[in-house]
Design a protein around this motif. Sequence first.
Motif: not given
Length: 654
Positions: A316-322, A382-384
């Motif tokens: 996924g991206g560098l940031r997983a969730i915010k 691209n986070v699941h």
Amino acid sequence: MLTLSGITKAYGGRVLFADATLQVNRQDRIGLVGPNGAGKTTLFSIILGQESADAGQFDCERGISLGHLPQESAPVADETVLELATAITPEYTRLRRILKAWEADHPAAALAPEEIHDDAHDRFRELGGYRLEARAKQILAGLGFRQADFDRPAREMSGGWVMRTHLARLLTQEPDLLLLDEPTNHLDLEALLWFQEYLQSYPGAILVISHDREFLNQIVGSIVEIRQSRLIRYRGGYDEYLEQREAYEQQQLAAYKHQEREIARLLEFVNRFRAKNTKAAQAQSKLKQIERMDKIAAPAGEERKLEFQFPQPRRGGLRAIKLEGIHHAYGENVVYRGLDFEAARGQRIVLVGPNGAGKSTLLKLLAGVITPQAGARTPGHNVHVGYYSQYRIEQLRPERTVLEEAFDTPRSLTEQFVRTLLGCFLFSGDDVFKRVEVLSGGEKSRLALVKLLLDPPNLLLMDEPTTHLDLSSVDALTYALDQFEGTLIFISHDVYFIRTLANHVVHVNAGRLTHYPGGYQYYLERTRAVSARAGLTADGGPGVSALPGRPDSPARASSPAADRKEQKRAAAEQRQARYRARKAQQERVDRLEQEIHELEARLADLVAELEQPGTYAKPGRPAAINRELSEARRRLAELNPAWEREATRLAELE
């Protein structure tokens, strides 16, 4: 104190114990381990007299008291939390009710005529009633209850808090033998650490079933393993048990192989010479030698264990969730106001803090299970997300079979693949046709893990994942998560699990998040666990969370700069004054607690000395002991009310 000799117990065709033996002495600290279904809870039932063994003998020292904390549920009626915590005997409960009615100045309306008499107060004092109530309040506070909870009806509280109240009752009662079945299941990390320290100085014996490796290491002096229908005892904590078991198994295997070689050698002689008249007597002697041997059983194969790995997720991206500006409340109970939170790819974050602080709510907000009343949740590119609930039944449909539930996934899978994976999680044969509603807690936990693996996430959110798993399954889960390359955010009270996995700690307390960018040891070095009250702001409201490295946003000025400076100086002085007052009050409470603890320990020593026959051979010693006992009891009667007053003042300051 307690002895089990040659115990045999079977259900249907399954033998739980065969000629099992166990001895428990005073002040023993024993951890009872074994896979789910091995018979740990059944052994407790035999000791408590709730079930009888099929064969064997159970001897219990006359007059000893047993205290039992079940794993799942315990009864509660109309009593308050404090009444339940002090319900150590029916007589004590009855006398306390009588005195409370007298204090309310209307005994006739509340009591039966035969209960209205003047000696209730004297009998209550003889039973140590006032001292016990003060001790119960100390224990309740240690287990995470606030003073305002003491007079709440216990039935209004959740099942986990009711179990804590029953645990407080047992600790207040101080039975000679504590039987604890998974006592840490309903504790948060802070209450667990307090409970662990309390048990280290507990005056009685302890027999505990636990799947918490670190807890066992800290508490017990020996481990009893239920294995192959036997009770095998090892000295030391859980880590020492693992080492000793491996050495024992190697010795058993070597002894078995040596005996098998010796039997083969003797049989070879018999087969070669039994037909010869000159050697027939010797051959017969060799056969008798084989018959007289104390046969060593073949080492049993390993118990079936959970073995799996999480598939390595897509990147996924560098940031997983915010989370930004999150506001969430349950009715008038505001959990978060202006919450900001961010997790980076590859982080392993553990959320710690007292029960009710909002850890599970934060995890549900991250998972999208609940929608915030204000603010934004933004998953990374691209986070699941995969969510593993503390209450497994929330993720499972009770009416479905195991196989049907496993197939409930967005991916298209073959039955062979699904059944193979279920087999890895110990669901084999007809087990896959069991309905979810009849599964044990451990089986539901394993099925929930299967569902995660069938649709593998790269952001994994887990709420108390080790609950209901046996120790070998916890080890397997720990290993699998250690190899997991995605982002992990979890809640756990298992210190071993946290130490192994976490590289970032977030302390959640009354709506405020405090970040510690390191593992659990770093967190311990930076701060000690604090109570829920410590996270409140000066006005008693929840604070605003802060991201690591970013201070809370300052309030907008509504006065000139000079006034603002003066206001800050005055506020700082007020904070310092409050801190000094709290610190001085805490020291007073600590001194009283220490003196009470020392006096109670001295009382126990004096009573133990009086019980020794040799004491009465020393002229004047019994009388001296009784004088010291009287003085110690008098002093305790003064100290306990004083502690209660000072503890109340401390709570008010906080």
